[in-house]
Motif scaffolding. Structure first.
Motif, PDB file in Angstrom:
ATOM      1  N   LEU A   1       0.850  -0.971   0.048  1.00  0.00           N
ATOM      2  CA  LEU A   1       0.069  -0.021  -0.070  1.00  0.00           C
ATOM      3  C   LEU A   1       0.850   1.235  -0.145  1.00  0.00           C
ATOM      4  O   LEU A   1       0.614   2.310  -0.832  1.00  0.00           O
ATOM      5  CB  LEU A   1      -1.001  -0.215   1.175  1.00  0.00           C
ATOM      6  CG  LEU A   1      -1.957  -0.977   1.305  1.00  0.00           C
ATOM      7  CD1 LEU A   1      -2.756  -0.916   2.420  1.00  0.00           C
ATOM      8  CD2 LEU A   1      -2.971  -0.749   0.104  1.00  0.00           C
ATOM      9  N   PHE A   2       2.039   1.109   0.888  1.00  0.00           N
ATOM     10  CA  PHE A   2       2.909   2.288   0.930  1.00  0.00           C
ATOM     11  C   PHE A   2       3.575   2.497  -0.384  1.00  0.00           C
ATOM     12  O   PHE A   2       3.792   3.681  -0.919  1.00  0.00           O
ATOM     13  CB  PHE A   2       3.898   1.925   2.042  1.00  0.00           C
ATOM     14  CG  PHE A   2       4.702   3.444   2.316  1.00  0.00           C
ATOM     15  CD1 PHE A   2       3.993   4.415   2.948  1.00  0.00           C
ATOM     16  CD2 PHE A   2       5.828   3.558   2.169  1.00  0.00           C
ATOM     17  CE1 PHE A   2       4.375   5.611   3.453  1.00  0.00           C
ATOM     18  CE2 PHE A   2       6.842   4.724   2.648  1.00  0.00           C
ATOM     19  CZ  PHE A   2       5.923   5.865   3.044  1.00  0.00           C
ATOM     20  N   ALA A   3       4.104   1.673  -1.138  1.00  0.00           N
ATOM     21  CA  ALA A   3       4.331   1.655  -2.516  1.00  0.00           C
ATOM     22  C   ALA A   3       3.758   2.134  -3.475  1.00  0.00           C
ATOM     23  O   ALA A   3       4.047   3.033  -4.406  1.00  0.00           O
ATOM     24  CB  ALA A   3       5.060   0.269  -2.915  1.00  0.00           C
ATOM     25  N   CYS A   4       2.172   1.744  -3.203  1.00  0.00           N
ATOM     26  CA  CYS A   4       1.365   2.181  -4.181  1.00  0.00           C
ATOM     27  C   CYS A   4       1.327   4.001  -4.160  1.00  0.00           C
ATOM     28  O   CYS A   4       1.155   4.611  -5.180  1.00  0.00           O
ATOM     29  CB  CYS A   4      -0.088   1.633  -4.038  1.00  0.00           C
ATOM     30  SG  CYS A   4      -0.293  -0.073  -4.631  1.00  0.00           S
ATOM     31  N   ASN A   5       1.419   4.223  -2.741  1.00  0.00           N
ATOM     32  CA  ASN A   5       1.156   5.697  -2.552  1.00  0.00           C
ATOM     33  C   ASN A   5       2.414   6.484  -3.167  1.00  0.00           C
ATOM     34  O   ASN A   5       2.072   7.535  -3.720  1.00  0.00           O
ATOM     35  CB  ASN A   5       1.298   5.865  -0.844  1.00  0.00           C
ATOM     36  CG  ASN A   5       1.124   7.191  -0.567  1.00  0.00           C
ATOM     37  OD1 ASN A   5       0.714   7.892  -1.149  1.00  0.00           O
ATOM     38  ND2 ASN A   5       1.820   7.481   0.801  1.00  0.00           N
ATOM     39  N   LEU A   6       3.617   5.844  -3.185  1.00  0.00           N
ATOM     40  CA  LEU A   6       4.682   6.521  -3.554  1.00  0.00           C
ATOM     41  C   LEU A   6       4.776   6.690  -4.988  1.00  0.00           C
ATOM     42  O   LEU A   6       5.413   7.555  -5.525  1.00  0.00           O
ATOM     43  CB  LEU A   6       5.991   6.186  -2.761  1.00  0.00           C
ATOM     44  CG  LEU A   6       6.095   6.137  -1.368  1.00  0.00           C
ATOM     45  CD1 LEU A   6       7.456   5.407  -0.864  1.00  0.00           C
ATOM     46  CD2 LEU A   6       6.190   7.615  -0.957  1.00  0.00           C
TER      47      LEU A   6
ATOM     48  N   ALA B   1      -4.444   4.016   6.720  1.00  0.00           N
ATOM     49  CA  ALA B   1      -5.935   4.683   6.034  1.00  0.00           C
ATOM     50  C   ALA B   1      -5.185   5.327   4.433  1.00  0.00           C
ATOM     51  O   ALA B   1      -4.189   5.697   4.575  1.00  0.00           O
ATOM     52  CB  ALA B   1      -6.363   5.942   6.573  1.00  0.00           C
ATOM     53  N   LEU B   2      -6.163   4.926   3.916  1.00  0.00           N
ATOM     54  CA  LEU B   2      -5.730   5.199   2.464  1.00  0.00           C
ATOM     55  C   LEU B   2      -6.900   5.852   1.695  1.00  0.00           C
ATOM     56  O   LEU B   2      -8.217   5.439   1.863  1.00  0.00           O
ATOM     57  CB  LEU B   2      -5.396   4.060   1.595  1.00  0.00           C
ATOM     58  CG  LEU B   2      -5.019   3.762   0.034  1.00  0.00           C
ATOM     59  CD1 LEU B   2      -3.584   4.271   0.117  1.00  0.00           C
ATOM     60  CD2 LEU B   2      -4.866   2.766  -0.462  1.00  0.00           C
ATOM     61  N   GLY B   3      -6.937   6.815   1.133  1.00  0.00           N
ATOM     62  CA  GLY B   3      -7.963   7.603   0.556  1.00  0.00           C
ATOM     63  C   GLY B   3      -7.573   8.587  -0.726  1.00  0.00           C
ATOM     64  O   GLY B   3      -6.304   8.556  -1.176  1.00  0.00           O
TER      65      GLY B   3
ATOM     66  N   SER C   1      -5.070  11.728  -0.967  1.00  0.00           N
ATOM     67  CA  SER C   1      -5.140  12.456   0.340  1.00  0.00           C
ATOM     68  C   SER C   1      -6.305  12.023   1.193  1.00  0.00           C
ATOM     69  O   SER C   1      -7.568  11.914   0.763  1.00  0.00           O
ATOM     70  CB  SER C   1      -5.607  14.043   0.145  1.00  0.00           C
ATOM     71  OG  SER C   1      -5.262  14.831   1.022  1.00  0.00           O
ATOM     72  N   ALA C   2      -6.283  11.373   2.270  1.00  0.00           N
ATOM     73  CA  ALA C   2      -7.040  10.784   3.261  1.00  0.00           C
ATOM     74  C   ALA C   2      -7.124  11.210   4.655  1.00  0.00           C
ATOM     75  O   ALA C   2      -7.882  11.783   5.091  1.00  0.00           O
ATOM     76  CB  ALA C   2      -7.156   9.323   3.161  1.00  0.00           C
TER      77      ALA C   2
ATOM     78  N   MET D   1      -1.786   8.530   2.105  1.00  0.00           N
ATOM     79  CA  MET D   1      -1.851   7.327   3.175  1.00  0.00           C
ATOM     80  C   MET D   1      -1.130   7.587   4.620  1.00  0.00           C
ATOM     81  O   MET D   1      -0.332   8.315   4.625  1.00  0.00           O
ATOM     82  CB  MET D   1      -0.993   6.211   2.496  1.00  0.00           C
ATOM     83  CG  MET D   1      -0.830   5.080   3.237  1.00  0.00           C
ATOM     84  SD  MET D   1      -0.199   3.872   2.459  1.00  0.00           S
ATOM     85  CE  MET D   1      -0.408   2.468   3.871  1.00  0.00           C
ATOM     86  N   ASP D   2      -1.808   7.474   5.649  1.00  0.00           N
ATOM     87  CA  ASP D   2      -1.479   7.369   7.014  1.00  0.00           C
ATOM     88  C   ASP D   2      -1.397   6.021   7.625  1.00  0.00           C
ATOM     89  O   ASP D   2      -2.179   5.261   7.194  1.00  0.00           O
ATOM     90  CB  ASP D   2      -2.515   8.248   7.749  1.00  0.00           C
ATOM     91  CG  ASP D   2      -2.531   9.835   7.217  1.00  0.00           C
ATOM     92  OD1 ASP D   2      -1.672  10.549   7.300  1.00  0.00           O
ATOM     93  OD2 ASP D   2      -3.446  10.177   6.376  1.00  0.00           O
ATOM     94  N   VAL D   3       0.042   5.924   8.377  1.00  0.00           N
ATOM     95  CA  VAL D   3      -0.214   4.632   9.087  1.00  0.00           C
ATOM     96  C   VAL D   3       0.372   5.388  10.594  1.00  0.00           C
ATOM     97  O   VAL D   3       1.007   6.136  11.020  1.00  0.00           O
ATOM     98  CB  VAL D   3       1.246   3.988   8.773  1.00  0.00           C
ATOM     99  CG1 VAL D   3       1.259   2.622   9.478  1.00  0.00           C
ATOM    100  CG2 VAL D   3       0.867   3.549   7.308  1.00  0.00           C
ATOM    101  N   ASN D   4      -0.621   4.813  11.585  1.00  0.00           N
ATOM    102  CA  ASN D   4      -0.610   5.048  13.042  1.00  0.00           C
ATOM    103  C   ASN D   4      -0.291   3.774  13.551  1.00  0.00           C
ATOM    104  O   ASN D   4      -0.842   2.876  13.789  1.00  0.00           O
ATOM    105  CB  ASN D   4      -1.710   5.791  13.252  1.00  0.00           C
ATOM    106  CG  ASN D   4      -2.164   5.849  14.522  1.00  0.00           C
ATOM    107  OD1 ASN D   4      -1.363   5.695  15.488  1.00  0.00           O
ATOM    108  ND2 ASN D   4      -3.251   6.186  14.845  1.00  0.00           N
ATOM    109  N   MET D   5       1.142   3.708  14.375  1.00  0.00           N
ATOM    110  CA  MET D   5       1.417   2.744  15.164  1.00  0.00           C
ATOM    111  C   MET D   5       1.340   3.169  16.734  1.00  0.00           C
ATOM    112  O   MET D   5       1.732   4.296  17.058  1.00  0.00           O
ATOM    113  CB  MET D   5       2.752   2.181  14.966  1.00  0.00           C
ATOM    114  CG  MET D   5       2.809   1.427  13.758  1.00  0.00           C
ATOM    115  SD  MET D   5       4.110   0.584  13.306  1.00  0.00           S
ATOM    116  CE  MET D   5       5.395   1.820  12.861  1.00  0.00           C
ATOM    117  N   LEU D   6       0.593   2.437  17.608  1.00  0.00           N
ATOM    118  CA  LEU D   6       0.442   2.692  18.843  1.00  0.00           C
ATOM    119  C   LEU D   6       0.644   1.825  20.071  1.00  0.00           C
ATOM    120  O   LEU D   6       0.116   0.572  19.732  1.00  0.00           O
ATOM    121  CB  LEU D   6      -1.209   3.457  19.129  1.00  0.00           C
ATOM    122  CG  LEU D   6      -1.175   3.915  20.642  1.00  0.00           C
ATOM    123  CD1 LEU D   6      -0.489   5.177  20.792  1.00  0.00           C
ATOM    124  CD2 LEU D   6      -2.865   4.265  20.632  1.00  0.00           C
TER     125      LEU D   6
END
Lengths: 111, 289
Positions: free
Chosen positions: B17-22, B199-201, B29-30, B169-174
């Motif tokens: 997904l990240f590669a798709c984004n780049l 999140a992908l938008g 934008s999401a 694309m946002d990635v959130n690790m907690l």
């Protein structure tokens, strides 16, 4: 009491939804209203804005620069329009600093 | 072993997904909806965010049990400086529990959460934007007994945010270190939690002046809760792992964002006998000055 909180919560949510929907039908602020013999329009390239929600924070900071009369950002065009009072000296650096405070990056001054 | 395989698959999915984004030619934008996945806001900017979350847990085949939970979290965030944001969150919770045909209702406030976010990296280029922001937070045991961990919980997180034109694309690790709960002189260490939400938008601009947009969003979430322990011994019927896929949308109009999300559990594994998570629903609004 808890029922009241729930009703108030849903009421506030609905109210803001209605306001936002009504707002969608109307246009944004038009800078031409601020143009006259002493006010001049500047246009800057700006990078990093990714949605219409970014405009507010940037415009707030730009409006705090002394001499700025009004401003309008557009994330799609990657542009920031600034109306300045020509009687007050406003440097590009002041505008660039405000853009940086908003977490964006200034490009060239286009106008 | 099964978990390891799943984690490998998920990692590959996120990398994909990240590669798709780049490398996407014309997109993103999401921003996250179920989890805050943004970077720090502009200096002096206030953000008010509230949501309605409906979450349900259904009965295990051998148990006659189900639970419905409605949550109303309110978050206030402030951009202290361009690279530091402060946040406070308070939730109101309503819970309905049915067990062996008997239903009980409870409601009250959850624990108060304070969080700080620091923008470590932000690169703004004409065609893309990328940023990283670590966070640290503490949850105070201020909530009603039924909705409180009764201990000081620490939160450590990192947010990755990428934009390429209309695609985001946002990635959130907690990671949450839960405190110690004391009930009738018995101390139980609540299992720690880990979550990874991406999140992908795709942002669709509407209107001529660029101040109104509609964004379909797809989120994927991996959540893991470890066993509760007592004197180092794992307690049965505690701890779970689940993976959710969540389609949703955001409507952004200048300083107002309206958002909604439907969370579907696609995989879950509970330790021992526990209720299973069913689909959840979320609706919310954010207002910014």
């Amino acid at each position: 009491m808890y029922k009241k909180i729930k009703i108030i919560f849903i009421g506030i949510l609905s109210l803001f939804l209605i306001i936002s929907m009504i707002g969608c039908a109307s246009g944004g602020n038009d800078l031409s209203a601020f143009m006259n013999d002493t006010n001049k329009l500047r246009v800057y390239e700006i990078f990093g804005m990714d949605c219409p929600g970014c405009h507010g924070g940037l415009e707030n900071l730009i409006s705090m620069v002394p001499g700025v009369v009004a401003s309008k950002a557009n994330w799609e065009k990657q542009q920031l329009q600034v109306v300045v009072d020509s009687k007050i000296e406003v440097t590009d650096q002041q505008i660039f600093d405000a853009i940086k405070e908003a977490n964006f990056t200034a490009g060239k001054r286009l106008k | 072993m099964k978990n390891k395989k799943l984690l490998t698959k998920l990692s590959l999915l996120f990398i994909f997904l990240f590669a798709c984004n780049l490398f996407w030619v014309d997109s993103l934008s999401a921003s996250g909806i179920s989890a805050d996945a943004g970077l720090t806001p502009a200096a002096n900017r206030w953000i008010f965010k509230t949501q309605f979350r409906l979450m349900q847990r259904d009965n295990h085949p051998t148990m006659n049990q189900e639970m419905t939970m409605q949550m109303y979290p309110v978050v206030i965030a402030y951009g202290l400086k361009s690279n530091i944001a402060l946040m406070v969150r308070q939730a109101f919770v309503e819970k309905e529990m049915t067990m062996m045909g008997k239903t009980t209702n409870s409601s009250g406030f959850g624990d108060l959460l304070f969080m700080a976010k620091y923008r470590l990296v932000r690169v703004n280029k004409p065609t893309y934007t990328f940023g990283i922001a670590p966070t640290i937070g503490i949850e105070l045991p201020t909530g009603n007994d039924a909705f409180s961990s009764n201990g000081y919980d620490l939160r450590f997180g990192t947010y990755f945010s990428g934009r390429r034109r209309r695609l985001s694309m946002d990635v959130n690790m907690l990671y949450i270190v839960n405190g110690i709960k004391k009930e009738s002189d018995v101390s139980t260490e609540i299992g720690n939690e880990f979550s990874m939400v991406s999140a992908l938008g795709y942002q669709i601009s509407m209107g001529s002046d660029g101040n109104f947009s509609f964004t379909p969003v797809i989120e994927s979430s991996y959540l893991k809760t470890w066993h509760d322990t007592n004197n180092g011994i794992n307690l049965v019927n505690t701890g779970e792992s689940l993976f959710l896929l969540s389609p949703g949308f955001k409507i952004t109009k200048s300083s107002i964002i309206f958002e909604s999300l439907f969370q579907i559990p696609v995989w879950q594994e509970q330790n021992g006998l526990q209720t299973e998570r069913t689909s959840s629903f979320l609706i919310g609004i954010r207002i910014m000055n």
